[in-house]
Design an enzyme around this catalytic site. Structure first.
Site, PDB file in Angstrom:
ATOM      1  N   GLY B  11       0.834  -1.209   0.000  1.00  0.00           N
ATOM      2  CA  GLY B  11       0.000   0.000   0.000  1.00  0.00           C
ATOM      3  C   GLY B  11       0.861   1.247   0.000  1.00  0.00           C
ATOM      4  CB  THR B 140       4.093   0.366   6.603  1.00  0.00           C
ATOM      5  OG1 THR B 140       2.768   0.133   7.077  1.00  0.00           O
ATOM      6  CG2 THR B 140       5.030   0.225   7.785  1.00  0.00           C
ATOM      7  CG  ASP B 142      -0.715  -0.572   8.448  1.00  0.00           C
ATOM      8  OD1 ASP B 142      -1.671   0.224   8.561  1.00  0.00           O
ATOM      9  OD2 ASP B 142      -0.704  -1.503   7.631  1.00  0.00           O
ATOM     10  CG  MET B 188      -6.869   2.272   6.453  1.00  0.00           C
ATOM     11  SD  MET B 188      -5.730   2.508   5.044  1.00  0.00           S
ATOM     12  CE  MET B 188      -6.867   2.283   3.663  1.00  0.00           C
ATOM     13  N   GLY B 189      -5.638   0.105   9.885  1.00  0.00           N
ATOM     14  CA  GLY B 189      -4.767  -0.596  10.812  1.00  0.00           C
ATOM     15  C   GLY B 189      -5.367  -1.931  11.169  1.00  0.00           C
ATOM     16  NE  ARG B 190      -5.752  -6.380   6.335  1.00  0.00           N
ATOM     17  CZ  ARG B 190      -5.152  -5.698   5.394  1.00  0.00           C
ATOM     18  NH1 ARG B 190      -3.942  -5.218   5.599  1.00  0.00           N
ATOM     19  NH2 ARG B 190      -5.734  -5.489   4.244  1.00  0.00           N
ATOM     20  CD  GLU B 245      -8.381  -1.539   8.301  1.00  0.00           C
ATOM     21  OE1 GLU B 245      -9.216  -1.602   7.388  1.00  0.00           O
ATOM     22  OE2 GLU B 245      -7.146  -1.620   8.099  1.00  0.00           O
ATOM     23  CG  LEU B 300      -9.959  10.134   1.678  1.00  0.00           C
ATOM     24  CD1 LEU B 300     -11.088  10.841   2.397  1.00  0.00           C
ATOM     25  CD2 LEU B 300      -9.775  10.672   0.277  1.00  0.00           C
ATOM     26  CD  GLN B 301      -6.720   5.817   7.062  1.00  0.00           C
ATOM     27  OE1 GLN B 301      -6.491   5.814   8.242  1.00  0.00           O
ATOM     28  NE2 GLN B 301      -7.785   5.214   6.557  1.00  0.00           N
TER      29      GLN B 301
END
Lengths: 408, 408
Positions: B11, B140, B142, B188-190, B245, B300-301
């Site tokens: 990503g 990343t 993340d 975001m952030g699995r 998320e 967007l982030q």
């Protein structure tokens, strides 16, 4: 004018506070004693929730911060005044408070519904020989007020949408070898497609633009929509489509109603839409097997003051100043309008217009500006909208983030 | 080194191109002849989809534009190399192409999965006496790579999240007299909550901050969540909650799975999440009758280069430069890491670390940085994250919009 009061109403915009700034600035120039602000619009005013703007705007730094503050600094409302004949008491109370604070003029910054408030208050004042004057100051990201060339708030939302879409289009195009990715971006605009049309501005020398734009003004056929996405996917690995939240199927249903989500209704009887982009993304994924993603700009498109248009900020300030100037000339029951002169580059000026011709009238995009076949906006729209997104007013940053002005 | 090649994987981020810029800059300083770019990562490389960066970066203006361009300029991929013993042919092909273009060093800008590619390529080279060296460049949003203090890309996403939340919080607070509005923002952030935690940065002198933050690292109980929102609504008219998320219920289900949406799986077997915020908003609305709205920051982030952190941009460039410098010193099978020095304000420097200790390891937020009771981040986190969002690099605007650099 001894004292005046200003209020904000309806959905906020990125520049609605620049109109408050303009009202304050011109009033002080004209020697007005007190510039009051109603907290939470006419609804708060009825509870005498009132502040003195001198407590906030008595220095240049705060004035500059106010112009860079998103949302309604004073607070807003969606309160609809009753018809005069239905509830005289409300009107009597409003004038009682105006008299108590020795307020000679009331300025209301808002869209269609808010202009109705100005119409009724000025009508009541005339019928009852009240001395106060009432002026409407246009504001709406929807850009759907009539007579005025455009509405303050629209240019900044359009700039946000185009800026963000340029970024979204780059992001969506990242992955090249995998199967096509369809990104459906949902943009606000219940009945008028001005905001969704702004997606057309993303196309420039360094951006291929969106693949299609769907407006509430055009016909929308779900099968045709899915077929057209499939056709695009034959030759493109990245597809980005802009859809207005107000898009309806041929039987008159909002697209978001196709999903099983609960539809709420606001105080004006408007349906609270959401999920049109996600609904379409789910349908495309199910029917075609393509990878889809939905992005909903939601309130971001009206709150992103950090990327506001300087032209828009200046015009928002201009209409606020004009309203005070004309109220001081004794005008009432008018809304300030913006007129455009394209003869030598873009310039604009402010004028006033009878509120009775404006309140509750919605201006839609001229159908001849829409290229139905290619699902794009024609050059006429680009010429109209491009000047409105010009210029920036950099945020004032502190510790990495934009600073705002907030009520105590 | 005669020629080198750089690729981008996974990503994208707002600053991933600044690392390409850094690789190019240092290589040219060191007299490298050609700096190639692989288009669409190692997957494109296998198809010999290769460009010469001199065609784009041979002037200062384009170099500056590249640093302001969102998403992967070179294109990205999610291609996972097979195990060496399972498919030697792929590795032979890669080295064949490297030899053909006389490439001495390969730089791969990416996250956990991409570092696995560097590990396997450097292992294969050692086992087979190949001369080429392989360096990983961290990237990343993340922020979940181990060993390095933080990851380029995270600071800019954190800055976007905090900036946007300050605007969303203002917007949500507009209406005061009506019943409370609950805005649930999905971030975001699995598996790691670094991004959702950045919501804590929105709180400052001019913003009351979010009311609660829910991370995947903490326990999440749906009934408790709804009860806590109801409790907030007793005293506040505007409630804004940040949710990762990756939040899971006690039986291990992602919250978004509570709705009936289709859950897809990507090439790495990750679940493609969406709709956690909307799911929670629907649940709260149904159970409590409160007005709710969901905002999903979606791509967007990671794409909002227009509000990127200058600290992040500079560090992304630094790690790219360091990778080339150390490859030139003969290092291979390493990732560049960032170390922090807080002794005299914030400063950072780049070092290298064995890729075997990094690939496929995920770094989560220390549990002691989470204030579970108040659903907020503790001061330790603020101290950690605040320096990463400092500074801005203003976009270059043309005709009202930021200009980007794109491949021909």
């Amino acid at each position: 004018m001894k004292n005046i009061i200003v209020g904000q109403s309806g959905g906020p915009t990125a520049v609605i506070n620049s109109s408050v700034a303009g009202v304050y600035k011109k009033a002080k120039e004209l020697g007005v004693e007190r510039v009051y602000g109603m907290v939470y619009g006419i609804e708060g005013f009825l509870n005498e929730n009132i502040i003195d703007l001198d407590d906030y705007l008595n220095n240049d730094e705060n004035y500059e911060l106010l112009k860079r503050t998103p949302s309604a600094f004073l607070g807003s409302c969606r309160y609809k005044l009753p018809k005069i004949e239905d509830n005289k008491e409300v009107y009597e109370k409003i004038f009682e408070i105006l008299d108590k604070y020795e307020i000679d003029a009331l300025f209301y910054i808002g869209g269609n519904d808010s202009m109705d408030t100005i119409k009724m208050l000025s009508d009541y004042a005339k019928e009852n020989n009240k001395k106060q004057v009432f002026m409407g100051v246009p504001k709406t990201i929807d850009n759907d007020l009539p007579i005025t060339d455009h509405c303050p708030g629209y240019g900044s939302s359009a700039k946000y949408i185009a800026t963000s879409l340029k970024e979204v289009i780059r992001d969506n195009a990242s992955f090249g070898v995998v199967k096509p990715t369809v990104c459906i971006v949902e943009i606000m605009g219940r009945h008028a497609g001005w905001l969704a049309a702004a997606a057309a501005l993303a196309k420039d020398d360094t951006c291929e633009g969106v693949d299609a734009i769907y407006l509430p003004e055009s016909k929308f056929d779900l099968d045709e929509f899915v077929a057209s996405v499939e056709e695009l996917a034959k030759t493109k690995h990245s597809i980005v489509i802009a859809v207005s939240e107000g898009v309806k199927t041929s039987d008159g249903k909002f697209v978001c109603e196709l999903s099983n989500e609960h539809i709420a209704v606001d105080a004006f009887g408007h349906k609270q839409l959401s999920g049109c982009g996600q609904t379409l993304a789910n349908i495309v994924a199910t029917r075609t097997g393509l990878k889809t993603r939905a992005i909903e700009y939601s309130t971001l498109q009206r709150a992103a003051t950090h990327i506001a248009s300087l032209t828009d900020i200046n015009e928002a300030e201009m209409v606020g100043m004009k309203a005070v100037e004309e109220a001081n000339n004794g005008k009432t029951g008018m809304m300030v309008i913006i007129t455009r002169d394209d003869s030598n580059g873009y310039t604009s000026s402010a004028d006033t217009y009878d509120i009775h011709d404006i309140a509750n009238v919605e201006k839609k995009i001229p159908l001849e500006w829409i290229d139905e076949e290619n699902k794009q906006m024609k050059e006429e729209f680009i010429k109209y909208a491009k000047p409105l997104i010009q210029g920036e007013l950099a945020p004032i940053f502190k510790d990495g983030l934009p600073v705002h002005l907030i009520r105590k």
